[in-house]
Write an enzyme that holds these catalytic residues in place. Structure first.
Site, PDB file in Angstrom:
ATOM      1  N   HIS A 177      -9.432   0.789  -1.673  1.00  0.00           N
ATOM      2  CA  HIS A 177      -9.475   1.434  -0.369  1.00  0.00           C
ATOM      3  C   HIS A 177     -10.906   1.344   0.161  1.00  0.00           C
ATOM      4  O   HIS A 177     -11.864   1.693  -0.549  1.00  0.00           O
ATOM      5  CB  HIS A 177      -9.099   2.911  -0.479  1.00  0.00           C
ATOM      6  N   HIS A 191       0.864  -1.179   0.000  1.00  0.00           N
ATOM      7  CA  HIS A 191       0.000   0.000   0.000  1.00  0.00           C
ATOM      8  C   HIS A 191       0.899   1.228   0.000  1.00  0.00           C
ATOM      9  O   HIS A 191       1.247   1.775   1.042  1.00  0.00           O
ATOM     10  CB  HIS A 191      -0.911  -0.025   1.232  1.00  0.00           C
ATOM     11  N   ASP A 247       1.748   3.959   2.931  1.00  0.00           N
ATOM     12  CA  ASP A 247       0.732   4.806   2.300  1.00  0.00           C
ATOM     13  C   ASP A 247       1.358   5.956   1.507  1.00  0.00           C
ATOM     14  O   ASP A 247       1.625   5.825   0.321  1.00  0.00           O
ATOM     15  CB  ASP A 247      -0.249   5.326   3.350  1.00  0.00           C
ATOM     16  N   ASP A 248       1.581   7.096   2.148  1.00  0.00           N
ATOM     17  CA  ASP A 248       2.175   8.281   1.523  1.00  0.00           C
ATOM     18  C   ASP A 248       3.307   8.765   2.434  1.00  0.00           C
ATOM     19  O   ASP A 248       3.164   9.761   3.159  1.00  0.00           O
ATOM     20  CB  ASP A 248       1.121   9.376   1.352  1.00  0.00           C
ATOM     21  N   GLU A 284     -11.589   3.086   5.779  1.00  0.00           N
ATOM     22  CA  GLU A 284     -10.650   4.005   6.444  1.00  0.00           C
ATOM     23  C   GLU A 284     -11.489   5.109   7.085  1.00  0.00           C
ATOM     24  O   GLU A 284     -11.691   5.145   8.284  1.00  0.00           O
ATOM     25  CB  GLU A 284      -9.656   4.588   5.434  1.00  0.00           C
ATOM     26  N   HIS A 309       1.390   4.798  -2.380  1.00  0.00           N
ATOM     27  CA  HIS A 309       1.067   5.699  -3.489  1.00  0.00           C
ATOM     28  C   HIS A 309       2.363   6.381  -3.925  1.00  0.00           C
ATOM     29  O   HIS A 309       2.957   7.131  -3.149  1.00  0.00           O
ATOM     30  CB  HIS A 309       0.044   6.742  -3.047  1.00  0.00           C
TER      31      HIS A 309
END
Length: 336
Positions: free
Chosen positions: A196, A16, A277-278, A199, A18
């Protein structure tokens, strides 16, 4: 052995991530200068101070602004290569990377530049670092079904460059059901589906992703504990959850890392994985997520090893490669 050294030594996959969210301030400024773009920030310190978010949408606002410096294939290659270098240092052996073509095509950047640039970076990572990878093209859920169909049609011109499709961006008010037909078309092309869900959105979004999008994995999924029947379904079916703990805290899904339900998910027998994630925006790459969770939640060596093993088993790696890595994890920590 300290947790950082222990986890770094275990093979793990990141599922996961990005790629646009790995854009560090240094590269942001370098690419802005390359393309003669004016940023609203005067320094890298000012950029980092802006990385305090109230929720998912407040993050997305600055995320899309940062992505505007990505203009040509070499930008995407460099971004991908930089992420893989960081991942390799964390002990990542395999990465499954999300990209958002619509973020860039809206600015006039061709899909070809996005997919070919990232693919060149992935090939460079495998050649130089030995990290294998898969690319997953995501649809922005705040945009329309028609726009997702158009994005898929354009991406399919470069079908050899990616392995799956995903669904990301603003979750609230944009249920998976909105994209059921798009995912049906993608699956018909042999693409793996992930999405996704759960969340900021409710547990029902997880159920929709499973039932309507036929996903192989749920990205995030932390709200599943609100619905015991869903937890049992996820456990029984072995559905992987790609959880991103530092992201969840940064975006106020949980107030503190000590409040995160990662350990409860693991204790419930769910196939939970740890991801970043980011990472440029959320203060940590994948190893940071493992180590900080170990400290905040009291995770044992066996639990950390199980999380690494889950990441390998939940990946799109061939079974033979999974077996090699899982055996190494078992030998390192006496897992059954």
């Amino acid at each position: 052995m300290d947790p950082r050294q222990f986890v770094r030594g275990l093979p793990k996959a990141e599922l996961h991530l990005h790629i646009e969210g790995s854009l560090e301030p240094e590269m942001l400024f370098a690419l802005a200068a390359k393309h003669r773009l004016t940023l609203k920030f005067s320094s890298m310190e000012e950029v980092r101070k802006a990385y305090e978010f109230d929720d998912l949408q407040s993050f997305l606002d600055i995320y899309y602004e940062g992505a505007a410096v990505l203009r040509d294939a070499d930008d995407f290659r460099a971004l991908t290569a930089a992420y893989l270098k960081r991942a390799h240092a964390d002990g990542v052996v395999h990465a499954e990377i999300f990209c958002d073509p619509q973020t860039h095509t809206a600015r006039g950047v061709p899909t070809r530049a996005v997919l070919e640039g990232i693919s060149e970076g992935l090939a460079q990572g495998e050649r130089d670092l030995g990290i294998t990878s898969r690319l997953i093209v995501c649809f922005l859920r705040h945009l329309s079904e028609a726009e997702a169909f158009a994005t898929l049609a354009e991406a399919l011109k470069f079908r050899a460059l990616f392995h799956g499709v995903g669904l990301d961006s603003s979750e609230k008010g944009h249920p998976p059901s909105k994209f059921a037909r798009v995912f049906e078309r993608a699956r018909a092309e042999g693409l793996v589906a992930v999405a996704h869900a759960g969340e900021e959105g409710p547990p029902e979004y997880i159920e929709q992703a499973l039932d309507l999008l036929k996903v192989a994995r749920i990205d995030h999924g932390v709200r599943c504990l609100e619905k015991p029947a869903l937890v049992e379904r996820l456990r029984a079916q072995g559905v992987p959850l790609t959880v991103c703990p530092l992201s969840n805290v940064k975006l106020k899904v949980f107030r503190r890392l000590q409040d995160h339900n990662l350990k409860r998910l693991l204790d419930a027998g769910l196939r939970v994985t740890v991801n970043s994630d980011d990472p440029a925006y959320f203060g940590g790459y994948v190893l940071d997520n493992y180590v900080e969770c170990a400290a905040a939640l009291g995770l044992s060596r066996a639990e950390l090893a199980q999380l690494c093993a889950n990441s390998i088993s939940a990946s799109l790696l061939p079974d033979a490669r999974k077996t090699v890595f899982l055996e190494k994890i078992r030998n390192s920590c006496a897992l059954p």
